[in-house]
Design an enzyme around this catalytic site. Structure first.
Site, PDB file in Angstrom:
ATOM      1  CG  ASP A 115       6.701   5.273 -10.041  1.00  0.00           C
ATOM      2  OD1 ASP A 115       5.819   5.032  -9.193  1.00  0.00           O
ATOM      3  OD2 ASP A 115       7.451   4.404 -10.501  1.00  0.00           O
ATOM      4  CG  ASP A 176       2.517   0.849  -5.609  1.00  0.00           C
ATOM      5  OD1 ASP A 176       1.799  -0.157  -5.694  1.00  0.00           O
ATOM      6  OD2 ASP A 176       3.694   0.801  -5.208  1.00  0.00           O
TER       7      ASP A 176
END
Length: 395
Positions: A115, A176
């Site tokens: 992330d 993602d």
């Protein structure tokens, strides 16, 4: 044929200009600025977690997190877009304050998970784009090198969740992760290690080969044998089932492959971006163009929508409409993007007096009942990004 193509192009431009006149983009940017100001007025100043993440349905209070949360970069990223959209120095000052909190992310030796792109490129990336502050560039380059430590050359992808390797007994990659490749592409072109480009491109190519069903709908998670790199299985984590189209996951794919084409000009990525987009658009449930949280959940219509998926998709489609060679396709993608933004900007989806976020009705992680029908910061981020892209569309 050339005359017909030129006519279609001119009609597309005329329609887009007409929409720009009817849809007050600046008014909606100003609305977001007003909401952000309200949020800033309520945030703690005493060192407690103070980064907005989400507001539960029927609540007015932000759930606040610290820099370690995967959503930590979306708030300052939104503030940077508001600075760009309003020219008010206040938003620049606030963005800089919140960016400082993220600095420890660039000081890790090994990434905790994938992330870092969301956390640093949405925040410092937008900050550097608008200010050219060399200190911001240094943070971005350091973080790109940290993210690259998760790359497994046997597999050809970046490991998404190191914490889940023991559970899965496998290398895992989630859809993602496509968004975080932009950090690597940017770094490779702006003074960073040139190998970062190769890592990002290989990750995208491997994902394109293994992450999609025959109809171009995406798995959320793909597991690989850590040693051989062989694909083991595709599965879901936040979708309804392993074989369904989780809305935000498909949106990540649309955005990710559009970005990969922009960065590489590899025609494979442009072709694939259209394939994953077309199946999404074909299956949207109604004229609002706001999907349910999963396209195939049997709970439809008695379930929640996901405004965040619409925000991600609208932002991506504005870029994709500029890249496709087919004038009809360009017109379609632009029309869908602007219709999504019109729906998101309606009283049904804007938070207005309900709370201080920009938008309502996003779905975070329904299988664990997390952030259901909520206001979520990444919806707000991609909404203000899409509004900014629309404002700048004809520049």
């Amino acid at each position: 044929m050339k005359s017909l193509s030129l006519t279609i192009t001119m009609l597309f431009l005329a329609k887009s200009l007409l929409f720009s006149q009817k849809f007050d983009t600046q008014k909606n940017i100003n609305y977001c600025a007003e909401q952000a100001q309200k949020t800033i007025n309520t945030l703690p100043k005493d060192g407690k977690p103070n980064i907005p993440r989400s507001i539960n349905n029927n609540s007015k209070d932000w759930r606040l997190v610290n820099y370690e949360d995967w959503c930590s970069g979306f708030w300052s990223g939104s503030l940077w877009y508001l600075y760009e959209g309003t020219k008010k120095p206040f938003f620049k000052q606030q963005a800089e304050l919140f960016d400082k909190q993220l600095l420890p992310l660039s000081q890790q030796k090994v990434a905790h998970d994938h992330d870092l792109g969301f956390q640093i490129f949405c925040s410092y990336g937008n900050g550097y784009r608008l200010t050219k502050n060399p200190a911001y560039k240094k943070v971005i380059l350091k973080t790109a090198d940290i993210l690259a430590t998760l790359y497994n050359p046997k597999v050809g992808t970046i490991l998404s969740w190191p914490r889940e390797v023991a559970k899965f007994k496998a290398h895992n990659t989630i859809i993602d992760n496509m968004i975080n490749l932009e950090l690597l592409f940017w770094a490779s072109k702006n003074g960073g290690n040139k190998n970062l480009y190769k890592i990002a491109e290989k990750h995208a190519l491997t994902t394109m080969e293994n992450h999609f069903r025959d109809d171009f709908t995406s798995y959320h998670v793909v597991l690989y044998d850590t040693l051989t790199g062989k694909k083991l299985k595709g599965m879901t984590h936040q979708g309804y089932a392993d074989n369904t189209m989780w809305a935000r996951g498909q949106a990540w794919a649309i955005y990710g492959f559009t970005m990969c084409y922009k960065e590489t000009k590899n025609p494979k990525f442009l072709d694939f971006a259209q394939k994953v987009t077309d199946v999404y658009l074909k299956n949207l449930p109604d004229e609002s163009l706001i999907p349910y949280w999963d396209f195939n959940t049997p709970e439809i219509p008695n379930t929640t929508r996901d405004a965040s998926a619409a925000c991600v998709t609208a932002s991506a489609l504005l870029d994709l409409s500029k890249m496709v060679k087919d004038s009809k396709k360009a017109s379609l993608y632009y029309a869908k993007a602007t219709k999504m933004l019109a729906s998101l900007s309606s009283k049904e989806y804007q938070s207005r007096g309900e709370n201080d976020a920009f938008l309502l009705h996003s779905t975070g992680n329904r299988p664990i009942n997390g952030e259901i029908d909520a206001s979520i910061i990444y919806a707000d981020y991609y909404y203000i990004e899409a509004l900014t892209r629309l404002k700048n569309y004809h520049k």
